[in-house]
Design an enzyme around this catalytic site. Structure first.
Site, PDB file in Angstrom:
ATOM      1  NE  ARG A   1      -4.347  -1.151   2.200  1.00  0.00           N
ATOM      2  CZ  ARG A   1      -5.320  -1.007   3.079  1.00  0.00           C
ATOM      3  NH1 ARG A   1      -5.118  -0.302   4.172  1.00  0.00           N
ATOM      4  NH2 ARG A   1      -6.508  -1.549   2.881  1.00  0.00           N
TER       5      ARG A   1
ATOM      6  CG  HIS B   1      -6.545  -1.222  -5.233  1.00  0.00           C
ATOM      7  ND1 HIS B   1      -5.276  -1.576  -4.854  1.00  0.00           N
ATOM      8  CD2 HIS B   1      -6.925  -0.245  -4.369  1.00  0.00           C
ATOM      9  CE1 HIS B   1      -4.890  -0.858  -3.818  1.00  0.00           C
ATOM     10  NE2 HIS B   1      -5.872  -0.032  -3.499  1.00  0.00           N
TER      11      HIS B   1
ATOM     12  CE1 TYR C   1     -22.803  15.635 -10.394  1.00  0.00           C
ATOM     13  CE2 TYR C   1     -21.635  15.697  -8.276  1.00  0.00           C
ATOM     14  CZ  TYR C   1     -22.817  15.663  -9.003  1.00  0.00           C
ATOM     15  OH  TYR C   1     -24.020  15.662  -8.342  1.00  0.00           O
TER      16      TYR C   1
END
Length: 831
Positions: free
Chosen positions: A40, A86, A130
């Site tokens: 990570r 993922h 958006y």
């Protein structure tokens, strides 16, 4: 610890283990920590990406969301990444995607975003439904050739698909875009850099594998932040590049005007809105005085924060207050990355070297893939060409065959085609039998065979493979490099490169082919005479060591050559390398002509008013020239002495008009005369006769003696040597034959060098094949003239002593009497 399993079924009880709770907690925490570290928080040193970034880019690559495609909803990209590669939550994926699109976070953005992806004021990106995104052209270079077996793949989290362990990465992304992350017990913070500078440094490492951090810093000036601003001082940069850790002072770019201070660039990762608010807070609480108004006039074109000053304010005072409190911040560099899955703090050279090793592997695997494809295509084309040569028989055989399988078998049996060739011929169309088509096949076959030859050359020659990497890197530079944004400014505590070099004594080694290097003197302990020494240089088979001498890293070196030229450089400009390194070609440091070799070196900081440089040539000419004539030496060198044809400059000494010169020849003759017998003359003069030589003799060296307090040390090529009192060398007029200094012959060889020494001095001897030995002068017997000497260094039959230098008593380190050095041999008995 015991556990009661009496109430459990047998099949369950068998699976119960008794463990100590602290042991289980410790192991579980370690497993968790390593999962966070490797999976990570830390980037891979090869492509500079964390797993989430790698998976986002690969998911976009698979979906065709490239720089030439239309933008796609970010939610779609996030969904693909989360579903296939993922499974850690959509918000973390979107945050990573948004950061790769932020021009104020990434020096070279990897995502081309459309919509609101956040701002330098700390505003968050708009919701993923958006915004839209696609790959930037640079991220396509990160994935270029991934289908050519250039990297290893591994199963995704549920085993349905495969994902790359690392991206091919045609650009050194870890350095150009940097990385930051907090793992368990460690963190990384690598700043971004200028792409052109990083590629130039990588090319330097290809051309010169022994390049030091200082050499690489000639290209990589320092971090280059996307928000510009200024780095104050170079010391911290050097520290970070050399150790992997450092703390930079980053200062805003601003202009002080009559009644205002205008801020136009902010330190990296500075929240502009928060900065303005905190300046206002400081004004309100009286920490900063003299500010009347504070306005943010920033727009899409850039930052502009205007600080209006009060009428009676002193701009310099307000400027210093702002610097002390808000316009400077510290950027801590921790160059921590995963190397073979393990976290490691890396220097600048190590970061570049690991990337270079990765590209070497990628280009090799790509070339092997292309070679297999080219050989397979060549095989098919060979079959087609052979079929065209026998077209009538081939057509008749196919026409008479019962079916395709029969035609294939017939072609294999009759014309010895392979199965693939036969299959291809059976499927050929009649239109491919035209003469024009035949010519095209022949042209393609020539191209393919040329490609095969080129690929085999790349795979068979490391220098060719590195040449391909270098060429591709320079293409990336041509395509994507831009100007630096971050300037590096000086401050009152600034240091120069010389200040960053430790002031220490070193040995400098020069070979016949003009390879040079320096080594710390501490690497060599004193040992008894008669040993072999240790390896001091890895010389090429056709090269030999010509000179070794002691110098301080801050000394100026005057390098005299066999052509009578002299050059000047600082000792620290010679690269520091290990004992086993060959060195760096001197033509990269000095502007030497072809065939020009360094034959003498003077170490000095500056000359005194009455000092001269006394020189001697191989044919026995001696001259003195005022030292002040060597104060301004061009980078291309200047004339030190005019030489007769076939003659060369052999030795140079600094004198002051009070010295005696002793000139020695290879056959063991030495003459002593007052230096004033050779009057001072200009640099372009030839000089006067110093010693009269026999036909088979030549000058090998010269010393400048101050009275009779010293001994004369003479060392021969086969490793013999002796010390003799200077009183045994009477002074005479120059141009005599001199006196016998040492008996030379097959046993001890010709004289290689002479030096003046006292008992407490240390000596450094180096052989032509690179063996180096440090001994005490007192270990060499003091005997009269006209003797053969004792064994000083045990040189191999095919080796000879090349050079001798003296470490003065005050500079010689204290070495225990029983000190020994690795690879030292037993002393050879005196004969």
């Amino acid at each position: 610890m015991s556990s009661d399993t009496s109430d459990l079924p047998d099949e369950v009880a068998e699976k119960v283990k008794s463990v100590r709770v602290e042991d289980e907690m410790e192991q579980s925490y370690i497993d968790y920590a390593m999962s966070v570290i490797a999976g990570r928080a830390l980037p891979d040193v090869r492509d500079g990406l964390k797993p989430v970034h790698k998976r986002i880019l690969y998911a976009m690559h698979r979906s065709g969301v490239t720089s030439n495609a239309s933008h796609r909803k970010s939610s779609n990209i996030v969904g693909d990444t989360m579903g296939d590669f993922h499974p850690h939550g959509d918000q973390s994926i979107y945050d990573a995607l948004a950061r790769m699109a932020q021009t104020f976070s990434m020096r070279y953005p990897l995502i081309d975003g459309q919509g609101n992806f956040g701002s330098v004021d700390g505003d968050p990106p708009a919701a993923m439904r958006y915004t839209e995104a696609r790959m930037d052209s640079l991220s396509e270079e990160m994935l270029a050739d991934i289908e050519m077996d250039t990297v290893d793949f591994k199963p995704n989290y549920d085993g349905r698909l495969e994902e790359p362990e690392v991206l091919p990465s045609a650009v050194p992304n870890l350095l150009i875009n940097g990385s930051s992350g907090i793992a368990v017990g460690m963190s990384t913070n690598i700043p971004p850099h200028n792409l052109g500078e990083v590629i130039d440094a990588t090319v330097e490492l290809i051309d010169n594998p022994d390049a030091t951090v200082e050499d690489l810093m000639e290209h990589v000036k320092g971090p280059d932040f996307p928000t510009g601003a200024n780095i104050v001082g170079r010391n911290a940069i050097h520290q970070a590049y050399k150790t992997g850790r450092g703390r930079l002072r980053v200062r805003a770019e601003y202009e002080v005007q009559d009644d205002r201070i205008v801020i136009t660039e902010l330190p990296f990762q500075t929240n502009k809105a928060r900065l303005i608010q905190r300046i206002a807070d400081h004004v309100n609480d009286g920490t900063i005085e003299g500010i009347r108004d504070l306005r943010d006039e920033s727009d899409r074109d850039g930052i502009r924060v205007v600080v209006e000053l009060k009428q009676n304010a002193i701009p310099e005072v307000v400027e210093n207050q702002l610097l002390n409190h808000r316009l400077e911040r510290t950027f801590s560099i921790i160059s921590l990355a995963l190397v073979d899955g393990q976290p490691k703090v890396l220097t600048l050279k190590e970061l570049l070297q690991h990337y270079l090793d990765h590209r070497r592997d990628v280009v090799r695997r790509r070339s092997e893939f292309e070679l297999d494809e080219a050989e397979e295509r060549a095989h098919i084309l060979e079959g087609r060409l052979r079929a065209l040569d026998n077209i009538d028989d081939v057509v008749e055989l196919i026409r008479n065959a019962d079916d395709r399988d029969g035609a294939r078998s017939g072609l294999q049996g009759t014309f010895d085609f392979s199965e693939k060739q036969a299959e291809h011929i059976v499927r050929m169309q009649l239109g491919s039998l035209t003469s024009l088509e035949s010519e095209e096949i022949e042209a393609e076959y020539e191209d393919v065979t040329a490609r095969i030859e080129r690929l085999e050359t790349i795979l068979g020659d490391e220098s060719e493979l590195l040449g391909v990497i270098k060429e591709e890197l320079l293409e990336m530079k041509e395509k994507y490099a831009d100007e630096r944004r971050t300037k590096i400014v000086e401050d009152t505590s600034e240091v120069t490169r010389e200040d960053l070099i430790a002031e220490e004594d070193v040995f400098v080694v020069v070979t016949e082919q003009d390879y040079v290097k320096r080594m710390p003197i501490e690497q060599f302990d004193a040992q008894g005479r008669g040993g072999k020494g240790i390896i001091g240089a890895d010389v090429k088979e056709d090269d030999t060591v010509s000179k070794v001498f002691r110098a301080n890293t801050h000394d100026y070196l005057l390098c005299f050559t066999n052509h009578g030229q002299v050059y000047r450089l600082k000792t620290y400009e010679i690269p520091e390398m290990s004992r086993t390194a060959r060195g760096k070609s001197a033509v990269n440091i000095l502007d030497l002509d072809k065939g020009e070799d360094i034959t003498a070196v003077i170490t000095t900081d500056e000359f005194e008013e009455d000092e001269s440089l006394s020189m001697v040539t191989q044919q026995g000419y001696v001259k003195r020239t005022a030292a002040k004539e060597f104060e301004n030496i061009l980078s291309t060198g200047i004339i030190a002495a005019r030489l007769e044809d076939g003659d060369k400059l052999v030795d140079v000494k600094v004198t002051d008009g009070t010295k005696d010169l002793l000139v020695s020849t290879k056959n063991g003759m030495t003459i002593r005369f007052d230096e004033t017998e050779a009057r001072e003359m200009g640099r372009s003069a030839r000089g006067v006769h110093g010693i009269r030589l026999d036909d088979d003799d030549e000058v090998v060296g010269m010393v400048a003696a101050n009275g009779d307090v010293d001994d004369l040390l003479t060392v021969t090529r086969r490793g013999y040597g002796k010390r003799t009192k200077l009183t045994e060398y009477r002074s005479q007029s120059r141009n005599g034959k001199g006196l016998i200094d040492i008996k030379t012959g097959d046993r001890n060889g010709h004289v290689t060098e002479i030096k003046t020494v006292i008992e407490d001095d240390h000596l450094v001897l180096m052989s032509e094949r690179g063996q180096i030995m440090r001994i005490r002068a007192e270990d060499i017997s003091e005997v009269g003239r006209n003797t053969m000497g004792v064994t000083v260094m045990d040189v191999d039959e095919d080796d000879r002593v090349a050079s001798v230098d003296v470490i003065p008593a005050e500079a010689a380190e204290a070495v225990p009497d029983d000190a020994e050095t690795a690879e030292e041999s037993e002393p050879v008995a005196d004969e």
